[in-house]
Scaffold this motif. Structure first.
Motif, short mmCIF file in Angstrom:
data_model
loop_
_atom_site.label_atom_id
_atom_site.label_comp_id
_atom_site.label_asym_id
_atom_site.label_seq_id
_atom_site.Cartn_x
_atom_site.Cartn_y
_atom_site.Cartn_z
N LEU A 139 -32.08 -48.34 41.02
CA LEU A 139 -32.46 -47.38 42.33
C LEU A 139 -33.71 -46.23 41.46
O LEU A 139 -34.26 -45.87 42.29
CB LEU A 139 -30.96 -46.57 42.15
CG LEU A 139 -30.84 -44.91 42.29
CD1 LEU A 139 -30.95 -44.88 43.78
CD2 LEU A 139 -29.46 -44.47 42.03
N PHE A 140 -33.45 -46.62 40.06
CA PHE A 140 -35.05 -44.73 39.76
C PHE A 140 -36.43 -45.45 39.78
O PHE A 140 -37.13 -44.88 40.19
CB PHE A 140 -34.53 -44.72 38.12
CG PHE A 140 -33.64 -43.47 38.33
CD1 PHE A 140 -33.54 -42.41 38.83
CD2 PHE A 140 -32.05 -43.88 38.93
CE1 PHE A 140 -32.67 -41.60 38.97
CE2 PHE A 140 -31.20 -43.55 38.50
CZ PHE A 140 -31.69 -41.42 38.44
N LEU A 141 -36.42 -47.27 40.00
CA LEU A 141 -37.70 -47.63 39.73
C LEU A 141 -38.06 -48.39 40.29
O LEU A 141 -39.02 -48.78 40.81
CB LEU A 141 -37.41 -48.61 38.52
CG LEU A 141 -36.96 -47.86 37.21
CD1 LEU A 141 -37.30 -49.16 35.78
CD2 LEU A 141 -38.46 -46.98 36.72
N LEU A 142 -37.17 -49.08 41.87
CA LEU A 142 -37.44 -49.72 42.40
C LEU A 142 -37.82 -49.48 44.06
O LEU A 142 -38.05 -50.27 44.99
CB LEU A 142 -36.46 -51.53 42.08
CG LEU A 142 -36.83 -52.57 41.03
CD1 LEU A 142 -35.78 -53.48 40.89
CD2 LEU A 142 -37.76 -52.72 40.72
N TYR A 143 -37.27 -48.58 44.08
CA TYR A 143 -37.14 -47.96 45.64
C TYR A 143 -37.87 -46.41 45.52
O TYR A 143 -37.34 -45.65 45.53
CB TYR A 143 -35.84 -47.75 46.17
CG TYR A 143 -34.39 -49.51 45.60
CD1 TYR A 143 -35.48 -50.44 46.98
CD2 TYR A 143 -33.87 -49.57 45.15
CE1 TYR A 143 -34.80 -51.85 46.58
CE2 TYR A 143 -33.21 -50.75 44.62
CZ TYR A 143 -33.20 -52.05 45.83
OH TYR A 143 -32.45 -53.22 45.36
N PRO A 144 -39.05 -46.60 46.24
CA PRO A 144 -39.59 -45.15 46.35
C PRO A 144 -38.57 -44.50 47.40
O PRO A 144 -37.49 -44.47 48.01
CB PRO A 144 -40.63 -45.28 46.84
CG PRO A 144 -40.59 -46.70 48.09
CD PRO A 144 -39.43 -47.88 47.10
N LEU A 145 -38.37 -43.16 46.72
CA LEU A 145 -37.89 -41.72 47.15
C LEU A 145 -39.10 -41.39 48.06
O LEU A 145 -39.85 -41.02 47.96
CB LEU A 145 -37.44 -40.55 46.19
CG LEU A 145 -36.39 -39.79 46.07
CD1 LEU A 145 -35.91 -40.50 47.72
CD2 LEU A 145 -36.23 -38.93 45.94
N ARG A 146 -38.40 -40.85 49.24
CA ARG A 146 -39.52 -40.59 50.79
C ARG A 146 -39.01 -38.31 50.84
O ARG A 146 -37.91 -38.96 51.18
CB ARG A 146 -39.49 -41.36 51.71
CG ARG A 146 -40.14 -42.74 52.24
CD ARG A 146 -40.64 -43.63 52.71
NE ARG A 146 -41.14 -44.62 52.52
CZ ARG A 146 -40.34 -45.50 52.01
NH1 ARG A 146 -39.14 -45.47 51.65
NH2 ARG A 146 -41.02 -47.13 52.13
N ILE A 147 -39.20 -37.88 50.52
CA ILE A 147 -38.99 -36.97 50.47
C ILE A 147 -39.90 -36.13 51.72
O ILE A 147 -41.06 -35.87 51.43
CB ILE A 147 -39.17 -35.90 49.38
CG1 ILE A 147 -38.29 -36.01 48.29
CG2 ILE A 147 -38.52 -34.43 50.00
CD1 ILE A 147 -38.55 -35.98 46.87
#
Length: 208
Positions: free
Chosen positions: A198-206
């Motif tokens: 969740l924290f490292l493999l999937y980029p968070l798009r805001i």
């Protein structure tokens, strides 16, 4: 079919190694938490199938392998528990019963939440140990095991050994409560092992 058999065979051996490590822990908890390191180190070195070492890295199309791995791990634990039950010198059964009672006292929800911490540590330890043979890559494993034991974070394979080592009458009296607690531990470990995704493999798009 042969692939599933090889996975099962590997997972049984992994369960045996973790159970032996758990045996050492029950024989003397102060030093046992450090002796437990050898069990996980052997699993990683032999590249065996351990539930907590696999659930955080397995591909979705192979998710069914987790059932085979967990069953094999538990079988390995059961084999070692047969030895533990005839050991009347070290008080293994009494120590195992203490662990079981502490889990039941916590309840399934608290055990599930605490098991997440164990999963986080296990994925970190396995990830670093896979990166090379230098001592530095093994440092997380050397600290992760004593840490999760010291914090009382349940490990579903180690707990399988503790529970199976208890007298049959104690297991029967625990009944559904024990099944709920153990199911919660499995779920908590699985969640914890996958938190890094969740924290490292999937980029968070805001989007602003």
């Amino acid at each position: 079919m042969s692939d599933c058999f090889n996975i099962f065979r590997s997972s049984v051996f992994a369960g045996i190694l973790i159970a032996i490590a758990g045996y050492g822990f029950l024989a003397g908890q102060a030093v046992g938490m450090f002796l437990f390191i050898l069990g996980l180190a052997a699993v990683v070195s032999y590249k065996l199938k351990l539930f907590t070492g696999t659930v955080g890295f397995i591909q979705w199309e192979k998710i069914h392998h987790l059932v085979i791995i967990l069953l094999g791990n538990v079988l390995g634990c059961w084999l070692v528990s047969l030895i533990a039950k005839v050991d009347t010198v070290l008080g293994i059964q009494t120590a195992a019963q203490t662990v079981l009672q502490s889990r039941l006292q916590l309840g399934w929800l608290a055990c599930s939440i605490k098991a997440i911490g164990c999963g986080v540590l296990m994925s970190a330890a396995v990830e670093f140990s896979k990166r090379g043979t230098d001592f530095g890559y093994w440092v997380p494993l050397l600290f992760a095991v004593p840490l999760f034991i010291h914090c009382g974070f349940p490990h579903c394979v180690a707990d399988a050994f503790y529970f199976l080592t208890c007298p049959k009458s104690v297991l029967m009296d625990s009944g559904w409560d024990l099944l709920g607690v153990y199911g919660g531990i499995i779920a908590g470990n699985a969640i914890g092992c996958n938190i890094y995704r969740l924290f490292l493999l999937y980029p968070l798009r805001i989007y602003l």
